[in-house]
Design a protein around this motif. Structure first.
Motif, PDB file in Angstrom:
ATOM      1  N   TYR A 147     -19.258  -5.704 -30.280  1.00 22.32           N
ATOM      2  CA  TYR A 147     -21.558  -5.089 -30.815  1.00 22.32           C
ATOM      3  C   TYR A 147     -21.115  -4.393 -31.391  1.00 22.32           C
ATOM      4  CZ  TYR A 147     -20.981  -0.865 -27.883  1.00 22.32           C
ATOM      5  OH  TYR A 147     -20.776   0.086 -27.470  1.00 22.32           O
ATOM      6  N   THR A 148     -23.151  -4.826 -31.759  1.00 24.99           N
ATOM      7  CA  THR A 148     -23.361  -3.803 -32.550  1.00 24.99           C
ATOM      8  C   THR A 148     -24.310  -2.871 -32.028  1.00 24.99           C
ATOM      9  OG1 THR A 148     -23.040  -5.167 -34.571  1.00 24.99           O
ATOM     10  CG2 THR A 148     -24.695  -3.355 -34.819  1.00 24.99           C
ATOM     11  N   ASN A 149     -23.849  -1.065 -32.163  1.00 23.31           N
ATOM     12  CA  ASN A 149     -24.710  -0.473 -30.991  1.00 23.31           C
ATOM     13  C   ASN A 149     -26.081   0.087 -31.808  1.00 23.31           C
ATOM     14  OD1 ASN A 149     -24.374   1.585 -33.718  1.00 23.31           O
ATOM     15  ND2 ASN A 149     -22.567   2.644 -31.928  1.00 23.31           N
ATOM     16  N   ARG A 150     -26.916   0.359 -30.879  1.00 27.61           N
ATOM     17  CA  ARG A 150     -27.996   1.632 -31.555  1.00 27.61           C
ATOM     18  C   ARG A 150     -28.234   1.232 -33.228  1.00 27.61           C
ATOM     19  NH1 ARG A 150     -28.907   2.764 -25.966  1.00 27.61           N
ATOM     20  NH2 ARG A 150     -30.315   1.071 -25.049  1.00 27.61           N
ATOM     21  N   LEU A 151     -27.189   2.149 -33.353  1.00 26.53           N
ATOM     22  CA  LEU A 151     -27.408   2.694 -34.969  1.00 26.53           C
ATOM     23  C   LEU A 151     -26.910   2.055 -35.507  1.00 26.53           C
ATOM     24  CD1 LEU A 151     -25.672   5.813 -34.008  1.00 26.53           C
ATOM     25  CD2 LEU A 151     -27.843   6.122 -34.333  1.00 26.53           C
ATOM     26  N   GLY A 152     -26.332   0.956 -35.745  1.00 23.74           N
ATOM     27  CA  GLY A 152     -26.768  -0.728 -36.301  1.00 23.74           C
ATOM     28  C   GLY A 152     -25.231  -1.019 -36.973  1.00 23.74           C
ATOM     29  N   LEU A 153     -24.313   0.006 -35.870  1.00 26.84           N
ATOM     30  CA  LEU A 153     -22.387   0.643 -36.439  1.00 26.84           C
ATOM     31  C   LEU A 153     -21.378  -0.860 -35.318  1.00 26.84           C
ATOM     32  CD1 LEU A 153     -22.099   3.867 -36.362  1.00 26.84           C
ATOM     33  CD2 LEU A 153     -22.158   2.786 -38.167  1.00 26.84           C
ATOM     34  N   ASP A 154     -21.084  -0.997 -36.005  1.00 31.26           N
ATOM     35  CA  ASP A 154     -20.034  -2.262 -34.815  1.00 31.26           C
ATOM     36  C   ASP A 154     -19.041  -1.405 -34.802  1.00 31.26           C
ATOM     37  OD1 ASP A 154     -21.562  -4.373 -36.287  1.00 31.26           O
ATOM     38  OD2 ASP A 154     -19.951  -4.410 -38.120  1.00 31.26           O
ATOM     39  N   VAL A 155     -19.143  -1.508 -33.239  1.00 29.40           N
ATOM     40  CA  VAL A 155     -18.239  -0.350 -32.083  1.00 29.40           C
ATOM     41  C   VAL A 155     -17.651  -1.499 -31.123  1.00 29.40           C
ATOM     42  CG1 VAL A 155     -19.070   1.300 -32.904  1.00 29.40           C
ATOM     43  CG2 VAL A 155     -20.632  -0.270 -31.017  1.00 29.40           C
ATOM     44  N   ARG A 156     -16.340  -1.150 -30.004  1.00 30.12           N
ATOM     45  CA  ARG A 156     -16.326  -2.166 -29.051  1.00 30.12           C
ATOM     46  C   ARG A 156     -16.351  -1.283 -27.617  1.00 30.12           C
ATOM     47  NH1 ARG A 156     -12.320   0.728 -27.490  1.00 30.12           N
ATOM     48  NH2 ARG A 156     -11.505  -0.546 -26.287  1.00 30.12           N
ATOM     49  N   ALA A 157     -16.373  -2.079 -26.810  1.00 34.25           N
ATOM     50  CA  ALA A 157     -16.171  -1.417 -25.881  1.00 34.25           C
ATOM     51  C   ALA A 157     -15.065  -1.809 -24.924  1.00 34.25           C
ATOM     52  CB  ALA A 157     -17.202  -2.272 -25.087  1.00 34.25           C
ATOM     53  N   ASP A 158     -15.013  -1.445 -23.437  1.00 27.86           N
ATOM     54  CA  ASP A 158     -13.816  -1.385 -22.808  1.00 27.86           C
ATOM     55  C   ASP A 158     -14.411  -2.756 -21.394  1.00 27.86           C
ATOM     56  OD1 ASP A 158     -11.238   0.366 -24.320  1.00 27.86           O
ATOM     57  OD2 ASP A 158     -13.635   1.307 -24.789  1.00 27.86           O
ATOM     58  N   ARG A 159     -12.723  -2.489 -20.938  1.00 25.13           N
ATOM     59  CA  ARG A 159     -13.049  -3.688 -19.374  1.00 25.13           C
ATOM     60  C   ARG A 159     -11.974  -2.203 -18.530  1.00 25.13           C
ATOM     61  NH1 ARG A 159     -14.993  -8.222 -20.534  1.00 25.13           N
ATOM     62  NH2 ARG A 159     -15.303  -9.753 -22.232  1.00 25.13           N
ATOM     63  N   LEU A 160     -12.798  -2.545 -17.356  1.00 30.78           N
ATOM     64  CA  LEU A 160     -11.875  -1.649 -16.261  1.00 30.78           C
ATOM     65  C   LEU A 160     -10.643  -2.118 -16.248  1.00 30.78           C
ATOM     66  CD1 LEU A 160     -12.454   0.566 -14.282  1.00 30.78           C
ATOM     67  CD2 LEU A 160     -12.973  -1.606 -12.967  1.00 30.78           C
ATOM     68  N   THR A 161     -10.463  -3.471 -15.949  1.00 31.09           N
ATOM     69  CA  THR A 161      -9.355  -4.151 -15.950  1.00 31.09           C
ATOM     70  C   THR A 161      -8.040  -3.081 -16.930  1.00 31.09           C
ATOM     71  OG1 THR A 161      -9.625  -5.789 -16.945  1.00 31.09           O
ATOM     72  CG2 THR A 161      -9.535  -5.140 -14.524  1.00 31.09           C
ATOM     73  N   THR A 162      -8.657  -3.149 -18.262  1.00 29.19           N
ATOM     74  CA  THR A 162      -7.627  -2.782 -19.097  1.00 29.19           C
ATOM     75  C   THR A 162      -7.581  -1.514 -18.755  1.00 29.19           C
ATOM     76  OG1 THR A 162      -8.450  -4.223 -20.782  1.00 29.19           O
ATOM     77  CG2 THR A 162      -6.881  -3.060 -22.037  1.00 29.19           C
ATOM     78  N   LEU A 163      -8.515  -0.296 -19.027  1.00 34.55           N
ATOM     79  CA  LEU A 163      -8.094   0.608 -18.928  1.00 34.55           C
ATOM     80  C   LEU A 163      -7.732   1.589 -17.895  1.00 34.55           C
ATOM     81  CD1 LEU A 163     -11.976   1.951 -20.167  1.00 34.55           C
ATOM     82  CD2 LEU A 163      -9.523   2.505 -21.250  1.00 34.55           C
ATOM     83  N   THR A 164      -7.487   0.652 -16.547  1.00 38.99           N
ATOM     84  CA  THR A 164      -6.932   1.101 -15.673  1.00 38.99           C
ATOM     85  C   THR A 164      -5.627   0.964 -15.877  1.00 38.99           C
ATOM     86  OG1 THR A 164      -8.960   0.566 -13.925  1.00 38.99           O
ATOM     87  CG2 THR A 164      -6.854   0.670 -13.089  1.00 38.99           C
ATOM     88  N   ALA A 165      -5.322  -0.280 -16.529  1.00 36.21           N
ATOM     89  CA  ALA A 165      -3.734  -0.088 -17.091  1.00 36.21           C
ATOM     90  C   ALA A 165      -3.193   0.846 -17.923  1.00 36.21           C
ATOM     91  CB  ALA A 165      -3.389  -2.183 -17.305  1.00 36.21           C
ATOM     92  N   THR A 166      -4.326   1.545 -18.199  1.00 32.86           N
ATOM     93  CA  THR A 166      -3.562   1.945 -19.905  1.00 32.86           C
ATOM     94  C   THR A 166      -3.383   3.479 -19.295  1.00 32.86           C
ATOM     95  OG1 THR A 166      -4.614   0.558 -21.827  1.00 32.86           O
ATOM     96  CG2 THR A 166      -4.192   3.399 -21.667  1.00 32.86           C
ATOM     97  N   LEU A 167      -4.312   3.797 -18.286  1.00 32.79           N
ATOM     98  CA  LEU A 167      -4.471   5.015 -17.824  1.00 32.79           C
ATOM     99  C   LEU A 167      -2.995   4.738 -16.811  1.00 32.79           C
ATOM    100  CD1 LEU A 167      -7.953   5.740 -16.628  1.00 32.79           C
ATOM    101  CD2 LEU A 167      -6.234   6.616 -18.655  1.00 32.79           C
ATOM    102  N   SER A 168      -2.722   4.114 -16.095  1.00 31.75           N
ATOM    103  CA  SER A 168      -1.505   4.414 -15.186  1.00 31.75           C
ATOM    104  C   SER A 168      -0.336   4.602 -16.154  1.00 31.75           C
ATOM    105  CB  SER A 168      -1.612   2.780 -14.476  1.00 31.75           C
ATOM    106  OG  SER A 168      -0.313   2.891 -13.324  1.00 31.75           O
ATOM    107  N   GLY A 169      -0.112   4.072 -17.075  1.00 33.26           N
ATOM    108  CA  GLY A 169       0.606   3.816 -18.433  1.00 33.26           C
ATOM    109  C   GLY A 169       0.785   5.395 -19.309  1.00 33.26           C
ATOM    110  N   ILE A 170       0.006   6.112 -19.252  1.00 30.46           N
ATOM    111  CA  ILE A 170       0.271   7.040 -19.901  1.00 30.46           C
ATOM    112  C   ILE A 170       0.338   8.350 -18.829  1.00 30.46           C
ATOM    113  CG2 ILE A 170      -1.279   5.851 -21.890  1.00 30.46           C
ATOM    114  CD1 ILE A 170      -3.776   7.778 -20.867  1.00 30.46           C
ATOM    115  N   GLY A 171       0.478   7.696 -17.692  1.00 31.21           N
ATOM    116  CA  GLY A 171       0.826   8.434 -16.361  1.00 31.21           C
ATOM    117  C   GLY A 171      -0.487  10.283 -16.018  1.00 31.21           C
TER     118      GLY A 171
END
Length: 240
Positions: free
Chosen positions: A158-182
């Motif tokens: 998405y494009t944020n309020r500063l006009g920069l192209d950025v990205r969001a995170d999904r809860l399920t994806t971050l949950t899996a990542t956090l588990s994987g990094i201990g």
């Protein structure tokens, strides 16, 4: 609004996981102007702030300079990239690592998150504040931007309020990542359920109204299904 809610949530997690009165070693990655770093230093903790933007770092130094010597002595400010924490610190150097409003600027965040987890001592708290990829359609939809709302269902960019192209995170994806990094997810909150898009107001509401607003946001941010449509997610993982 965001800073106050997240600060209260961090305090809650610290109170749950550490003995009362323990002076914690805190790393604030991408600290911005240092709001959370300074708040934790005032609470007695030893805080290291890492910031890549020299302008933001300059603001943080000016703010810190206005504090009493006892608080200034508890804060160390450093210029550096949050993706390179291993170049600055030894593994296990911190009890708490904050990374708020940073991951949206990192195209591939997994390596950075793994590095942050390595900075934590066993039992340490990792606090992440991210844009909610499962609710990207809410903001354009509530503003009647149906083209934008429909597009938001298709991905996490998405494009944020500063006009920069950025990205969001999904809860399920971050949950899996956090588990994987201990540092598996222990708790998560929604932030700005009702007030997304209103933070640019000229002034705050009156004190009584502000407290009611904060109470409503706090309640919604920990209650399903409301927290799932918050603009931001605050995820708290704990190092095993």
């Amino acid at each position: 609004m965001r800073q106050e809610l997240v600060g209260r949530q961090v305090d809650e997690q610290i109170a749950h996981r550490f003995p009362v009165g323990q002076r914690l070693r805190v790393l604030d990655v991408g600290m911005g102007q240092g709001t959370q770093a300074l708040r934790l230093a005032r609470a007695g903790h030893m805080v290291t702030g890492l910031e890549q933007d020299p302008a933001m770092l300059s603001v943080a130094r000016e703010v810190l300079a206005a504090e009493p010597p006892g608080i200034r002595d508890r804060v160390r400010l450093m210029e550096g990239d949050g993706r390179e924490t291993g170049a600055h610190f030894l593994p296990g150097s911190f009890d708490v690592v904050l990374c708020h409003g940073v991951l949206m600027y990192v195209p591939e965040p997994d390596a950075m998150l793994a590095g942050l987890a390595r900075m934590l001592a066993p039992g340490g708290l990792l606090s992440l504040l991210v844009r909610n990829g499962d609710a990207l359609a809410m903001r354009p939809g509530l503003h009647g931007d149906w083209t934008g709302a429909l597009a938001a269902f298709e991905g996490v960019d998405y494009t944020n309020r500063l006009g920069l192209d950025v990205r969001a995170d999904r809860l399920t994806t971050l949950t899996a990542t956090l588990s994987g990094i201990g540092a598996p997810l222990q708790t998560w909150y929604g932030v700005r359920v009702f007030t997304d898009g209103t933070e640019a107001a000229d002034k705050l509401p009156a004190d009584a109204e502000l407290e009611r607003l904060l109470a409503a946001e706090d309640r919604a941010g920990r209650t399903d299904p409301y927290r799932g449509v918050a603009a931001l997610l605050h995820l708290c993982g704990v190092r095993g």
